[in-house]
Write a protein that holds these residues in place. Structure first.
Motif: not given
Length: 345
Positions: A10-26
């Motif tokens: 439906r859209s490219d807004t549906l993506t979930l954060p990757t593992r590396g992105m989650k670590e950066a966010m944390t």
């Protein structure tokens, strides 16, 4: 966790954060952004401003907000904005130009969502004619959403800029998917920064972030936009976790956009084999816009695919949109081909 059996295009807004992105966010350093004290937000804004060679940037929750801020900092109530008739700012931002900026719109007939310097030139109102609104802004969209992911020839953008300069009109870019265009052309962010007065870029589409867009421009415009963001309720506090996702995406996900484009081309081939598809707009990036015959309406087509765990979007009575993205894999592409070939409409 991504459900591989559910094919969601439906859209490219549906993506979930990757593992590396989650670590950066944390691990992000945090502070209060309304006070200008979130170090990670400040880092992201400086990074993006430097990337485009512009003076400043403002991190916001959505691309609609950055577009609406970009429009408002260039206009006065009663002015007119020129854009394509299918532009996101015109069709899909809730009438924000009228509500936020109190401006009218001159929608032009473009090709795949792209307008020309000549059409802009002939649509500028005479500033001496008191019967007409003052044309104060031209807004382009690159890539185009309803145009099926098409992107401008940069030479035409330069011509449009020249028309704007000659007529003392500002030039804004809705660059929600600008990095998709950059992946397929020789231009750089610096080229765009030299040409546009303000640019809106989205982090939550092809780049895969959960939230976030930025408005980029001269310092005085971004300072004004920051005040307006607060007025619109867009001031946020410890937003560094979201900003860290943006920094990670810019460092790690930009080069992956070409994979999305390759899969979109494969989708085009698969869909062209279906008798239910009349034609498909030329696929340039990650959007596949398919035209249905008069015998099938888009709602019926979309529902039939959903019954087979394939999700896409209706874009009017006879148009259907598919968007490839970071979470759409080659495995899912093969599964898509298998499923859709067995659907009876």
């Amino acid at each position: 966790m991504i459900n591989l059996s559910r094919i969601d295009l439906r859209s490219d807004t549906l993506t979930l954060p990757t593992r590396g992105m989650k670590e950066a966010m944390t691990n992000a350093a945090l502070g209060d952004d309304v006070y200008g004290e979130d170090p990670t937000v400040n880092e992201l804004e400086k990074k993006v401003a430097a990337m485009f060679g512009m003076e400043a940037a403002l991190f916001c929750p959505t691309g609609t907000m950055t577009n609406q801020l970009g429009i408002k900092v260039h206009t006065q109530p009663g002015d007119e904005v020129i854009c394509d008739k299918t532009a996101h700012i015109y069709l899909y931002e809730g009438g924000g130009i009228a509500v936020n900026s109190l401006c009218s719109v001159r929608p032009l007939e473009g090709k795949y969502g792209m307008i020309t310097a000549e059409s802009v030139k002939t649509s500028i109102n005479n500033p001496e004619d008191i019967h007409q609104p003052i044309t104060s802004l031209v807004a382009l969209e690159n890539t185009t959403n309803k145009g099926g992911g098409a992107f401008y020839d940069f030479k035409e953008i330069i011509k449009i800029k020249e028309v704007c300069t000659q007529n003392n009109i500002a030039l804004h870019l809705d660059g929600a998917r600008l990095f998709n265009a950059l992946a397929e052309t020789e231009e750089t962010p610096l080229d765009y920064g030299k040409t546009f007065d303000t640019i809106s870029i989205c982090l939550s589409k092809g780049l895969g972030c959960p939230v976030g867009s930025l408005l980029i421009g001269k310092k005085d415009k971004i300072t004004k936009a920051r005040r307006l963001r607060k007025l619109m309720g867009g001031g946020w506090r410890q937003a560094g976790g979201l900003a860290a996702a943006g920094i990670y995406a810019l460092d790690n996900h930009v080069d992956l956009l070409k994979d999305d484009h390759k899969r979109a081309k494969e989708l085009e081939k698969i869909l062209n084999e279906l008798p239910e598809i009349e034609y498909i707009n030329p696929v340039a990036t990650n959007i596949v816009m398919a035209k249905l015959p008069n015998t099938i309406d888009s709602a019926t087509f979309v529902n039939k695919l959903r019954e087979n765990n394939i999700y896409c979007s209706s874009f009017g009575k006879d148009l259907v949109r598919f968007v490839t993205h970071l979470d759409f894999s080659d495995e899912q592409l093969n599964l898509f081909a298998e499923r859709i070939s067995n659907i009876k409409f």
